[in-house]
Scaffold this active site. Sequence first.
Site, PDB file in Angstrom:
ATOM      1  N   GLY A  11      23.186  20.154 -10.265  1.00  0.00           N
ATOM      2  CA  GLY A  11      22.065  20.524  -9.393  1.00  0.00           C
ATOM      3  C   GLY A  11      20.744  20.774 -10.102  1.00  0.00           C
ATOM      4  N   ASN A  13      18.370  18.629 -10.453  1.00  0.00           N
ATOM      5  CA  ASN A  13      17.335  18.041  -9.586  1.00  0.00           C
ATOM      6  C   ASN A  13      17.057  18.934  -8.383  1.00  0.00           C
ATOM      7  OD1 ASN A  13      16.322  15.316 -10.514  1.00  0.00           O
ATOM      8  ND2 ASN A  13      18.537  15.043 -10.775  1.00  0.00           N
ATOM      9  N   LEU A  89      26.862  11.843  -6.151  1.00  0.00           N
ATOM     10  CA  LEU A  89      27.611  10.791  -6.837  1.00  0.00           C
ATOM     11  C   LEU A  89      28.590  10.070  -5.912  1.00  0.00           C
ATOM     12  CD1 LEU A  89      28.227  12.612 -10.238  1.00  0.00           C
ATOM     13  CD2 LEU A  89      26.240  11.299  -9.474  1.00  0.00           C
ATOM     14  N   HIS A 108      17.970   7.769  -9.265  1.00  0.00           N
ATOM     15  CA  HIS A 108      18.940   7.072 -10.119  1.00  0.00           C
ATOM     16  C   HIS A 108      18.493   7.201 -11.580  1.00  0.00           C
ATOM     17  CE1 HIS A 108      22.001   4.297 -11.346  1.00  0.00           C
ATOM     18  NE2 HIS A 108      21.101   3.682 -12.092  1.00  0.00           N
ATOM     19  N   ASP A 149      22.026   1.420  -4.869  1.00  0.00           N
ATOM     20  CA  ASP A 149      20.809   1.346  -5.690  1.00  0.00           C
ATOM     21  C   ASP A 149      19.934   0.123  -5.411  1.00  0.00           C
ATOM     22  OD1 ASP A 149      21.791   3.629  -6.990  1.00  0.00           O
ATOM     23  OD2 ASP A 149      22.858   2.443  -8.466  1.00  0.00           O
ATOM     24  N   GLU A 179      13.377  12.349 -14.078  1.00  0.00           N
ATOM     25  CA  GLU A 179      13.938  12.685 -12.760  1.00  0.00           C
ATOM     26  C   GLU A 179      13.237  13.877 -12.119  1.00  0.00           C
ATOM     27  OE1 GLU A 179      18.219  12.905 -12.619  1.00  0.00           O
ATOM     28  OE2 GLU A 179      18.415  11.550 -14.309  1.00  0.00           O
TER      29      GLU A 179
HETATM   30  C1  GAR Z   1      21.348  13.004 -12.485  1.00  0.00           C
HETATM   31  O1  GAR Z   1      21.095  12.425 -13.728  1.00  0.00           O
HETATM   32  C2  GAR Z   1      21.158  11.984 -11.377  1.00  0.00           C
HETATM   33  O2  GAR Z   1      20.118  11.083 -11.625  1.00  0.00           O
HETATM   34  C3  GAR Z   1      22.478  11.282 -11.403  1.00  0.00           C
HETATM   35  O3  GAR Z   1      23.425  12.309 -11.615  1.00  0.00           O
HETATM   36  C4  GAR Z   1      22.825  13.371 -12.345  1.00  0.00           C
HETATM   37  C5  GAR Z   1      23.045  14.656 -11.564  1.00  0.00           C
HETATM   38  O4  GAR Z   1      22.373  15.728 -12.112  1.00  0.00           O
HETATM   39  N1  GAR Z   1      22.673  10.546 -10.187  1.00  0.00           N
HETATM   40  C6  GAR Z   1      23.314   9.401 -10.124  1.00  0.00           C
HETATM   41  O5  GAR Z   1      23.857   8.891 -11.082  1.00  0.00           O
HETATM   42  C7  GAR Z   1      23.341   8.755  -8.732  1.00  0.00           C
HETATM   43  N2  GAR Z   1      23.751   7.374  -8.827  1.00  0.00           N
HETATM   44  P1  GAR Z   1      22.073  17.073 -11.323  1.00  0.00           P
HETATM   45  O6  GAR Z   1      23.282  17.401 -10.437  1.00  0.00           O
HETATM   46  O7  GAR Z   1      21.928  18.112 -12.419  1.00  0.00           O
HETATM   47  O8  GAR Z   1      20.831  16.897 -10.517  1.00  0.00           O
END
Ligand code: GAR
Length: 206
Positions: A11, A13, A89, A108, A149, A179
Amino acid sequence: MKIAVFVSGGGTNLQAIIDKIASGEIRNVEISEVIASNDSAFAIERAKKAGIPSKVISKKLLGDEAYDEATLSELNGLGVDLVVLAGFLSMLGPKTVKAYANRIINIHPALIPAFCGKGMYGIRPHEAVLAKGVKISGATVHFVNEHYDEGPIILQKAVDVLPDDTPETLQKRIMKECEQVILPEAINLIAEGKIEVVNNLVRVRK
Ligand code: GAR
């Protein structure tokens, strides 16, 4: 603008969105609910700490069709204007994607159309980037359609791949420098009505 944020893991992001709403860098946006794909996602703790309602909707438990129905009715019930996949995911179901066409965005962790598609999530794009030896990578915010994507690209930001990078160091740099910058920026642009999709391409009005 009301948003729902979908999460699966740490989490970071989500945290960036919460922090930037609090600091006023994201304006006129309220997180109505955080929706997690599993109950062990640390993102749920972040939502609780910020006083944001959260809920787990599990595709694993419900099965594909019931998951799609449950997600769609949750979003309709919340009355959100935008759905943000922030480290989500899994994949939303076809009814939800159709009902919220051009109203779902995803972050992404690579420069689409490279290092993306089914199976390319989390740490994997970074492993693939290093295995290929490309010299730049980054992140992409895009609208979500029924293919992994492939929806219209909204924003991208790149960083150099460094000679001694590991997948983990690269991932960390891209999360922080790309991101957590472009996802809040995209939310702001949408809240300001500055994004339009024409012929499957995004135009950003200045
Ligand atoms: C992030 O790097 C996001 O871009 C990626 O998973 C990670 C989650 O981080 N998402 C994907 O790969 C989607 N295809 P977070 O839970 O700390 O935000």
